[in-house]
Design a protein around this motif. Structure first.
Motif, PDB file in Angstrom:
ATOM      1  N   TYR A  90      54.930  15.790 -50.713  1.00 59.11           N
ATOM      2  CA  TYR A  90      53.886  15.001 -50.056  1.00 59.11           C
ATOM      3  C   TYR A  90      54.457  13.653 -49.647  1.00 59.11           C
ATOM      4  O   TYR A  90      55.016  12.921 -50.466  1.00 59.11           O
ATOM      5  N   LYS A  92      53.667  10.117 -48.678  1.00 59.39           N
ATOM      6  CA  LYS A  92      52.537   9.192 -48.813  1.00 59.39           C
ATOM      7  C   LYS A  92      52.319   8.357 -47.555  1.00 59.39           C
ATOM      8  O   LYS A  92      51.186   8.027 -47.204  1.00 59.39           O
ATOM      9  N   GLY A  95      51.130  11.044 -44.847  1.00 60.27           N
ATOM     10  CA  GLY A  95      50.070  11.914 -45.342  1.00 60.27           C
ATOM     11  C   GLY A  95      50.365  13.385 -45.149  1.00 60.27           C
ATOM     12  O   GLY A  95      49.489  14.227 -45.335  1.00 60.27           O
TER      13      GLY A  95
END
Length: 409
Positions: A90, A92, A95
């Motif tokens: 993932y 950050k 997204g």
């Protein structure tokens, strides 16, 4: 007409907020009541499906090194029960979420995902599909609700780990107390028999055992043992072993019978999964005889003080508990003994290492004994501990150290 639409919109917003607050109240109340994890997950699932615009949902939570499926509802495609942590990435900043799964799995029917992040660690991933395409999902509220759930579940896991650690600590304390009860409360220090023990456990609960049993005025039994493993299982096994030994010695002085029965008891208790190295000696003052059996233990050193020589007591059998019946058994016997000393020890003593990871070894120990044949056990132990400390330079020990010295006069 315009006013009616506006009023209807405001009413819908009000009803939506009311449902969200009701959802929040339900889950926080369940958390405050310390409901089980399964109940919290059911409440969260019910809330999403009934109060929010959600038709399908999928929740993965971190469990050790992987993400495990905790909730799955309304899905037609096959999904994995577990996803290794290294297969989930993932970003950050953007997204973007990437998950590597086999070709037989698919998340395609789900429309959106919400990562649950706490202290820069992604604890969970929530996948969603809308119930009505005309109405959006309040992702901010859903994410907040998911955060509350996941953090509560993490706290429950932490509390469980704390309880487990406290339980283990109590077990260790019990095992330590059990072990202390196994050892003789006092050892004789008389002109006839002077005994001294040095016992240095590697941890709170060790796997070594020693004993001295004065059966009569003319008979004394002495032993040393080392059980495989550590902790509560080792302490309980040794406790059972000691009880069996003392019971047998009350009824017989036949070393063969004692060792064969101890082997059977150990094998019966552990089914061959644990074993014990053991040395048992028996000295008769009037006969001036030493009988012994060594069951796979480090050979004790017998010091003939009058003849100024030493020898190793190795005769015996194999380790106890490995076989249902001992494959062989040889009893050792020494006669015409008057003034002599026996040093019994476990392998932790000779495996003491220095900073170069060199072991103290049998050769050094045997030479140390030869140079101090007629020394009192207390003095002998003091000097040996000084030598071990000088040799190891305070390097941490790897095993329990036990030395039992007996001087008969």
């Amino acid at each position: 007409m315009a006013v009616t639409i506006k009023m209807g919109t405001e009413l819908a917003k009000y009803q939506k907020k009311e449902l969200e607050l009701k959802s929040l109240l339900e889950i926080t109340q369940a958390i405050n009541e310390n409901k089980p994890a399964a109940v919290l997950l059911d409440i969260f699932k019910f809330t999403c499906l009934v109060h929010l615009n959600i038709r399908s949902l999928l929740l993965y939570m971190i469990q050790g090194e992987s993400y495990e499926k905790m909730i799955s509802h309304g899905l037609k495609n096959q999904i994995p029960d577990q996803i290794p942590g290294e297969k989930v990435n993932y970003d950050k900043q953007s997204g973007a979420l990437q998950i590597e799964v086999g070709t037989s799995y698919s998340f395609g029917e789900l429309e959106s995902y919400l990562p649950v992040i706490h202290k820069d660690k992604m604890l969970a991933i929530l996948f969603l599909k809308k119930k009505s395409q005309q109405e959006d999902i309040d992702l901010d509220f859903t994410q907040a609700l998911a955060n509350i759930l996941v953090v509560a579940l993490e706290n429950k896991k932490f509390a469980k780990r704390q309880l487990e650690q406290e339980r283990l600590k109590r077990e260790v304390e019990i095992a330590s107390n059990v072990q202390r009860m196994l050892f003789p409360a006092e050892l004789p220090n008389t002109p006839r028999l002077a005994a001294k023990v040095t016992y240095i456990p590697h941890s709170t609960v060790g796997g070594d055992y020693y004993d001295l049993i004065q059966k009569s005025e003319d008979e004394v039994f002495f032993c040393i043992a080392d059980v495989s493993g550590k902790g509560m299982p080792a302490a309980l096994l040794m406790s059972n072993f000691q009880a069996a030994l003392r019971t047998l010695l009350r009824s017989t002085s036949d070393l063969s019978m004692v060792v064969e029965q101890l082997n059977y008891t150990t094998f019966d208790n552990t089914k061959g999964e644990r074993f014990i190295t053991f040395f048992l000696g028996h000295y008769h003052y009037k006969k001036r005889e030493l009988n012994y059996v060594n069951a796979g233990h480090n050979p004790p050193v017998l010091c003939w003080e009058g003849e100024n020589r030493t020898e190793l007591l190795g005769a015996g059998t194999t380790i106890l508990g490995a076989f249902e019946t001992l494959p062989f058994l040889e009893l050792g016997k020494r006669s015409h003994l008057t003034g002599f000393t026996v040093h019994l020890y476990t392998d932790g003593l000779i495996e003491t290492q220095n900073e170069e990871e060199e072991e103290y070894g049998d050769v050094r120990f045997h030479q140390f004994v030869k140079d101090r044949l007629c020394m009192s056990p207390r003095r002998f132990h003091t000097l040996l501990l000084e030598e071990l400390q000088s040799f190891s330079k305070s390097k941490a020990q790897r095993d329990d150290i036990t030395l039992l010295s007996l001087r008969f006069q």
